[in-house]
Motif scaffolding. Structure first.
Motif, PDB file in Angstrom:
ATOM      1  N   ASP A  72       0.974  -1.204  -0.077  1.00  0.00           N
ATOM      2  CA  ASP A  72       0.001   0.039  -0.020  1.00  0.00           C
ATOM      3  C   ASP A  72       0.902   1.208   0.005  1.00  0.00           C
ATOM      4  O   ASP A  72       0.646   2.233  -0.805  1.00  0.00           O
ATOM      5  N   THR A  73       1.840   1.322   0.835  1.00  0.00           N
ATOM      6  CA  THR A  73       2.758   2.343   0.993  1.00  0.00           C
ATOM      7  C   THR A  73       3.553   2.732  -0.496  1.00  0.00           C
ATOM      8  O   THR A  73       3.650   3.785  -0.969  1.00  0.00           O
ATOM      9  N   ILE A  74       3.943   1.503  -1.103  1.00  0.00           N
ATOM     10  CA  ILE A  74       4.777   1.766  -2.396  1.00  0.00           C
ATOM     11  C   ILE A  74       3.691   2.245  -3.454  1.00  0.00           C
ATOM     12  O   ILE A  74       3.913   2.921  -4.211  1.00  0.00           O
ATOM     13  N   ASP A  75       2.248   1.706  -3.380  1.00  0.00           N
ATOM     14  CA  ASP A  75       1.621   2.214  -4.171  1.00  0.00           C
ATOM     15  C   ASP A  75       0.893   3.704  -4.313  1.00  0.00           C
ATOM     16  O   ASP A  75       0.840   4.455  -5.167  1.00  0.00           O
ATOM     17  N   GLU A  76       1.023   4.188  -2.985  1.00  0.00           N
ATOM     18  CA  GLU A  76       0.785   5.551  -2.781  1.00  0.00           C
ATOM     19  C   GLU A  76       2.007   6.337  -3.013  1.00  0.00           C
ATOM     20  O   GLU A  76       1.833   7.520  -3.672  1.00  0.00           O
ATOM     21  N   ILE A  77       3.369   5.954  -3.157  1.00  0.00           N
ATOM     22  CA  ILE A  77       4.473   6.632  -3.165  1.00  0.00           C
ATOM     23  C   ILE A  77       4.567   6.593  -4.737  1.00  0.00           C
ATOM     24  O   ILE A  77       4.993   7.711  -5.440  1.00  0.00           O
ATOM     25  N   GLN A  78       4.380   5.346  -5.486  1.00  0.00           N
ATOM     26  CA  GLN A  78       4.138   5.543  -6.819  1.00  0.00           C
ATOM     27  C   GLN A  78       3.272   6.535  -7.580  1.00  0.00           C
ATOM     28  O   GLN A  78       3.812   6.982  -8.561  1.00  0.00           O
ATOM     29  N   LYS A  79       2.264   6.666  -7.080  1.00  0.00           N
ATOM     30  CA  LYS A  79       1.226   7.606  -7.543  1.00  0.00           C
ATOM     31  C   LYS A  79       1.700   9.276  -7.365  1.00  0.00           C
ATOM     32  O   LYS A  79       1.703   9.841  -8.300  1.00  0.00           O
ATOM     33  N   VAL A  80       2.529   9.421  -6.499  1.00  0.00           N
ATOM     34  CA  VAL A  80       2.890  10.489  -6.214  1.00  0.00           C
ATOM     35  C   VAL A  80       4.232  10.932  -7.137  1.00  0.00           C
ATOM     36  O   VAL A  80       4.382  11.963  -7.710  1.00  0.00           O
ATOM     37  N   VAL A  81       5.039   9.951  -7.128  1.00  0.00           N
ATOM     38  CA  VAL A  81       6.141   9.974  -8.098  1.00  0.00           C
ATOM     39  C   VAL A  81       5.708  10.153  -9.475  1.00  0.00           C
ATOM     40  O   VAL A  81       6.425  10.994 -10.345  1.00  0.00           O
ATOM     41  N   GLY A  82       4.754   9.583 -10.101  1.00  0.00           N
ATOM     42  CA  GLY A  82       4.039   9.501 -11.369  1.00  0.00           C
ATOM     43  C   GLY A  82       3.626  11.064 -11.473  1.00  0.00           C
ATOM     44  O   GLY A  82       4.008  11.461 -12.709  1.00  0.00           O
ATOM     45  N   ASN A  83       3.166  11.624 -10.679  1.00  0.00           N
ATOM     46  CA  ASN A  83       2.457  13.047 -10.652  1.00  0.00           C
ATOM     47  C   ASN A  83       3.849  13.855 -10.895  1.00  0.00           C
ATOM     48  O   ASN A  83       3.842  14.758 -11.735  1.00  0.00           O
ATOM     49  N   ARG A  84       5.010  13.838  -9.983  1.00  0.00           N
ATOM     50  CA  ARG A  84       6.195  14.508 -10.162  1.00  0.00           C
ATOM     51  C   ARG A  84       6.859  14.385 -11.399  1.00  0.00           C
ATOM     52  O   ARG A  84       7.276  15.268 -12.107  1.00  0.00           O
ATOM     53  N   LEU A  85       6.948  13.240 -11.778  1.00  0.00           N
ATOM     54  CA  LEU A  85       7.289  12.740 -13.371  1.00  0.00           C
ATOM     55  C   LEU A  85       6.869  13.567 -14.301  1.00  0.00           C
ATOM     56  O   LEU A  85       7.335  14.140 -15.253  1.00  0.00           O
ATOM     57  N   TYR A  86       5.557  13.443 -14.199  1.00  0.00           N
ATOM     58  CA  TYR A  86       4.767  14.150 -15.310  1.00  0.00           C
ATOM     59  C   TYR A  86       4.976  15.541 -15.398  1.00  0.00           C
ATOM     60  O   TYR A  86       4.895  16.298 -16.406  1.00  0.00           O
ATOM     61  N   GLU A  87       4.902  16.248 -13.888  1.00  0.00           N
ATOM     62  CA  GLU A  87       5.069  17.760 -14.103  1.00  0.00           C
ATOM     63  C   GLU A  87       6.302  18.089 -14.696  1.00  0.00           C
ATOM     64  O   GLU A  87       6.496  19.189 -15.314  1.00  0.00           O
ATOM     65  N   THR A  88       7.607  17.339 -14.239  1.00  0.00           N
ATOM     66  CA  THR A  88       8.771  17.586 -14.575  1.00  0.00           C
ATOM     67  C   THR A  88       8.979  17.677 -16.090  1.00  0.00           C
ATOM     68  O   THR A  88       9.745  18.416 -16.618  1.00  0.00           O
ATOM     69  N   CYS A  89       8.589  16.427 -16.819  1.00  0.00           N
ATOM     70  CA  CYS A  89       8.681  16.240 -18.286  1.00  0.00           C
ATOM     71  C   CYS A  89       7.816  17.573 -18.780  1.00  0.00           C
ATOM     72  O   CYS A  89       8.114  17.677 -20.082  1.00  0.00           O
ATOM     73  N   LEU A  90       6.633  17.935 -18.124  1.00  0.00           N
ATOM     74  CA  LEU A  90       5.829  19.037 -19.064  1.00  0.00           C
ATOM     75  C   LEU A  90       6.713  20.301 -19.121  1.00  0.00           C
ATOM     76  O   LEU A  90       6.631  21.040 -20.031  1.00  0.00           O
ATOM     77  N   ARG A  91       7.618  20.415 -18.201  1.00  0.00           N
ATOM     78  CA  ARG A  91       8.416  21.703 -18.343  1.00  0.00           C
ATOM     79  C   ARG A  91       9.725  21.557 -19.099  1.00  0.00           C
ATOM     80  O   ARG A  91      10.268  22.443 -19.058  1.00  0.00           O
ATOM     81  N   GLY A  92       9.636  20.398 -19.583  1.00  0.00           N
ATOM     82  CA  GLY A  92      10.557  20.161 -20.706  1.00  0.00           C
ATOM     83  C   GLY A  92      12.032  19.558 -19.939  1.00  0.00           C
ATOM     84  O   GLY A  92      13.041  19.940 -20.729  1.00  0.00           O
ATOM     85  N   ILE A  93      12.061  19.231 -18.928  1.00  0.00           N
ATOM     86  CA  ILE A  93      13.318  18.813 -17.815  1.00  0.00           C
ATOM     87  C   ILE A  93      13.201  17.530 -17.822  1.00  0.00           C
ATOM     88  O   ILE A  93      12.199  16.665 -17.748  1.00  0.00           O
ATOM     89  N   VAL A  94      14.442  16.782 -18.334  1.00  0.00           N
ATOM     90  CA  VAL A  94      14.692  15.365 -18.064  1.00  0.00           C
ATOM     91  C   VAL A  94      14.612  15.233 -16.657  1.00  0.00           C
ATOM     92  O   VAL A  94      15.616  15.834 -16.055  1.00  0.00           O
ATOM     93  N   PRO A  95      13.824  14.463 -15.937  1.00  0.00           N
ATOM     94  CA  PRO A  95      13.859  14.298 -14.324  1.00  0.00           C
ATOM     95  C   PRO A  95      15.340  13.691 -13.899  1.00  0.00           C
ATOM     96  O   PRO A  95      15.766  12.351 -14.609  1.00  0.00           O
ATOM     97  N   ASP A  96      15.542  13.949 -12.733  1.00  0.00           N
ATOM     98  CA  ASP A  96      16.819  13.228 -12.084  1.00  0.00           C
ATOM     99  C   ASP A  96      16.045  12.412 -11.221  1.00  0.00           C
ATOM    100  O   ASP A  96      15.301  12.616 -10.409  1.00  0.00           O
ATOM    101  N   GLY A  97      16.471  11.009 -11.238  1.00  0.00           N
ATOM    102  CA  GLY A  97      16.136  10.129 -10.459  1.00  0.00           C
ATOM    103  C   GLY A  97      16.243  10.291  -8.920  1.00  0.00           C
ATOM    104  O   GLY A  97      15.366  10.102  -8.017  1.00  0.00           O
ATOM    105  N   ASN A  98      17.208  11.168  -8.540  1.00  0.00           N
ATOM    106  CA  ASN A  98      17.503  11.434  -7.095  1.00  0.00           C
ATOM    107  C   ASN A  98      16.372  12.529  -6.604  1.00  0.00           C
ATOM    108  O   ASN A  98      16.150  12.494  -5.470  1.00  0.00           O
ATOM    109  N   ASP A  99      15.773  13.121  -7.649  1.00  0.00           N
ATOM    110  CA  ASP A  99      14.709  14.120  -7.278  1.00  0.00           C
ATOM    111  C   ASP A  99      13.479  13.524  -7.118  1.00  0.00           C
ATOM    112  O   ASP A  99      12.533  14.187  -6.479  1.00  0.00           O
TER     113      ASP A  99
END
Length: 702
Positions: A408-435
């Motif tokens: 359950d914790t991983i599913d919750e974090i996975q959803k949040v990370v997915g949103n971060r990944l989406y927002e970062t890519c929308l700004r034209g930035i290649v996301p850094d895994g550490n972020d």
């Protein structure tokens, strides 16, 4: 030369597909009882387990109803005892028309004060069913018992409640059959020709009284396991080597069931056709019941085949078992599930009869062999035997709660990370895994990981067993030191109750569980037939059985080399226990040596045997038994009109690409493949053959 090669290929191609035509096919007699109705013929099948699940006979009767109704229609009627709780779930009650002899016979029984429930059984074929309420005739119990003693010389002790019920049920059935036989006289221009088929000693009183009262019906009696056989084997005697030496009366008397033994023996001797379910049980009956069976009637299953879907179902069910394993072994989950194999044994908790004793011993030896070979594979062995328990094991429940929390914790974090990944890519930035993972996310994950820290070994049972100190499975684990240590390549799980879909640990029913396993292991010492390996076979799951089980004997008779079809047969008849244990461990080790592709090929081969076990093929034997009984009583019944020719030995050959394992295969069948016989025919696809040949070539080159 080219012409000879072409003719050889044509011959091999035809051999590949000849199997279904060589089997007995009951379907050619399917007219839903039209022929029987015109001839005023009836079949009454009587068993204690009609709409009353107690043991394996329930499976026999229930799985056979579809083909029985297709053949006999409403000329086929099931008779059983009435147990309200079970009947309410399985039977749709409706009265038969009064102008019909069935309706009139039921009404006569009710006029005697008996409560009779009739209608349709809610199983395949929707057969007619009549259930007798034993309590409604309780006042006549002493009268019935007296008549049984006076007419048959069989006395039933007052304290044996079950035998008292059996006596009442038998007399009620016999009275009903007598009334029906009289009423059916005026139902048709043809005289009634009735077969009463009785299963096991619990239906035997009905057969005995039908013969004593000279009711004009033909009778068949089928024993699925003899009373003496089951008790003598449970007593750890050298049963099969001493069959001819037992004093049956003395042995039954010492064990307190002489009256039951008398019922069984009298029914077997009075019936017009006596059958058993296997050759091994036939030999047992010849010595213990003192009558050689007239016929063997193997048990079948209702097979519904999907040539490709069963592999997908295996993968889906296996993933559910994976989920259980992740939770059960939390804190010690250091093995690769892709390299884990699931073995299981299941059935009645008869430790010696079912072979659980040698299974656990062979698991210890398998553990040693895998360690010695430095194998990266892990075997998880499940033992499913219902016994008394207090509750679920707390550690087992805790493990599943911890793993669910992590998921359950991983599913919750996975959803949040997915949103971060989406927002970062929308700004034209290649996301850094550490972020992508925040500090808060890492803290949550660490909490879950630390919660898995577990110093105790994983439990070897899912429940708290009532008498743990004397439980035979638990003591065998202790003796063989199977404690689920990290270094063990064989892990064990004892689940002391039957599996259902509401099970909070597995979340799957028994059939799904079987599909998800890689192999069923059933090294039984006493197994008149063996539905568990048969169920494995129709699901495409390889299994280990023995030459003391009816199923094992049947497969040895029908297949040249059963092992090449995923049916491993351990010898428990001609060698000692020590050699049997070693042979069983060797069979399991050979199977563990298969790679994934080879296991898929073996499952395909195993599933091909389904047609052999289908009631469409094996129902012929029951039809023939009824015909034999009819002709013994009514000589006017025509052999040519009704009796089908029984299927001969099928003689499945060894596939051309055999052996399927990395180790040389040792044929367990006493009959080897002869050159130029059917063994020259390929039963594998060209892709399967090429894959196996490549694997073997690579092994030889290395």
């Amino acid at each position: 030369m080219e012409q000879r090669r072409s003719s050889s290929m044509t011959r091999q191609s035809s051999k590949r597909f000849y199997r279904s035509d060589s089997q007995g096919d009951l379907a050619r007699f399917w007219d839903h009882g039209e022929h029987f109705a015109m001839q005023n013929r009836w079949v009454f099948e009587c068993a204690w387990e009609v709409a009353n699940k107690v043991g394996g006979i329930y499976t026999v009767i229930r799985s056979k109803t579809g083909v029985s109704v297709n053949e006999l229609g409403d000329q086929y009627v099931l008779l059983g005892p009435y147990f309200e709780f079970k009947a309410k779930q399985e039977v749709e009650e409706e009265d038969f028309p009064y102008h019909h002899p069935l309706g009139q016979a039921v009404e006569r029984a009710r006029q005697k004060g008996y409560r009779i429930h009739c209608g349709r059984w809610l199983v395949e074929g929707n057969p007619q069913i009549i259930l007798f309420d034993i309590g409604s005739a309780g006042a006549k119990m002493n009268e019935f018992k007296h008549e049984l003693y006076e007419k048959a010389g069989i006395g039933i002790p007052h304290e044996d409640i079950e035998a008292n019920d059996v006596c009442i049920f038998g007399l009620m059935v016999a009275e009903f059959l007598g009334d029906f036989r009289f009423l059916a006289e005026n139902y048709s221009d043809s005289p009634p020709r009735i077969v009463g088929h009785f299963h096991e000693w619990m239906a035997g009183v009905g057969l005995i009284m039908s013969r004593i009262w000279k009711i004009d019906i033909a009778t068949v009696f089928t024993t699925h396991a003899t009373l003496l056989g089951r008790f003598l084997c449970a007593g750890a005697l050298d049963f099969y080597n001493n069959l001819a030496q037992f004093n049956c009366d003395e042995e039954a008397g010492k064990r307190g069931f002489y009256h039951r033994y008398c019922i069984e023996r009298a029914a077997a001797h009075l019936c017009h056709c006596f059958t058993t379910v296997s050759d091994i049980t036939g030999k047992e009956a010849e010595h213990l019941i003192k009558r050689k069976p007239d016929m063997i009637t193997p048990n079948g299953l209702n097979v519904q085949r999907d040539l490709h879907e069963f592999q997908n179902l295996h993968a889906e069910s296996k993933e559910k078992i994976n989920q259980f394993v992740r939770g059960h072994f939390y804190g010690h989950f250091d093995f690769d599930l892709d390299k884990a194999l699931y073995f299981f044994i299941a059935g009645r908790y008869e430790f010696g009869n079912k072979g659980a004793d040698i299974f656990i011993e062979s698991l210890a030896r398998l553990n040693h062999l895998l360690k010695e070979a430095k194998s990266d594979k892990t075997v998880v062995a499940f033992l499913i035997f219902p016994t008394k328990t207090n509750s679920f094991n707390v550690e087992s429940l805790r493990g599943h709660a911890v793993t669910k929390g992590l998921k359950d914790t991983i599913d919750e974090i996975q959803k949040v990370v997915g949103n971060r990944l989406y927002e970062t890519c929308l700004r034209g930035i290649v996301p850094d895994g550490n972020d992508l993972l925040s500090k808060n996310d890492i803290v949550k994950l660490k909490r879950c990981i630390f919660a898995q820290a577990h110093t105790n070994l994983p439990p070897i049972t899912t429940h708290n067993i009532v008498d743990d100190a004397t439980d035979p499975v638990m003591n065998a684990f202790r003796r063989c030191q199977l404690f689920n240590n990290r270094t063990d390549r064989v892990k064990v799980v004892f689940h002391p109750e039957f599996l259902t879909s509401t099970n909070p640990l597995f979340n799957l029913d028994y059939q799904e569980f079987v599909r998800g396993c890689h192999m069923g292991v059933f090294p039984s010492y006493y197994e008149p037939w063996g539905y568990t390996p048969a169920e494995c076979t129709i699901m495409g799951i390889p299994s280990i059985t023995t030459n003391l089980s009816g199923f094992g004997c049947f497969m040895q008779e029908q297949i040249v080399d059963p092992q090449s079809y995923g049916i491993y047969i351990v010898d428990r008849m001609h060698i000692g226990v020590e050699e049997s244990v070693s042979q069983l461990a060797k069979c399991m080790m050979d199977f563990v040596g298969l790679n994934r592709r080879q296991r898929i090929i073996m499952r395909n081969r195993t599933e091909r045997l389904s047609d052999m076990l289908d009631w469409k093929s094996l129902g012929i034997y029951y039809r023939r038994a009824r015909m034999r009984a009819l002709q013994n009583v009514f000589p006017d019944v025509s052999e040519n009109e009704e009796a089908p020719r029984l299927p001969s030995r099928l003689n499945y050959p060894r596939p051309i690409s055999e052996p399927p394992s990395l180790a040389p295969s040792r044929a367990n069948s006493p009959i080897s493949s002869a050159p130029g016989s059917d063994s020259d025919a390929s039963h594998d696809s060209e892709e399967e053959e090429a894959e196996l040949q490549t694997s073997l070539s690579q092994l030889q080159a290395s």
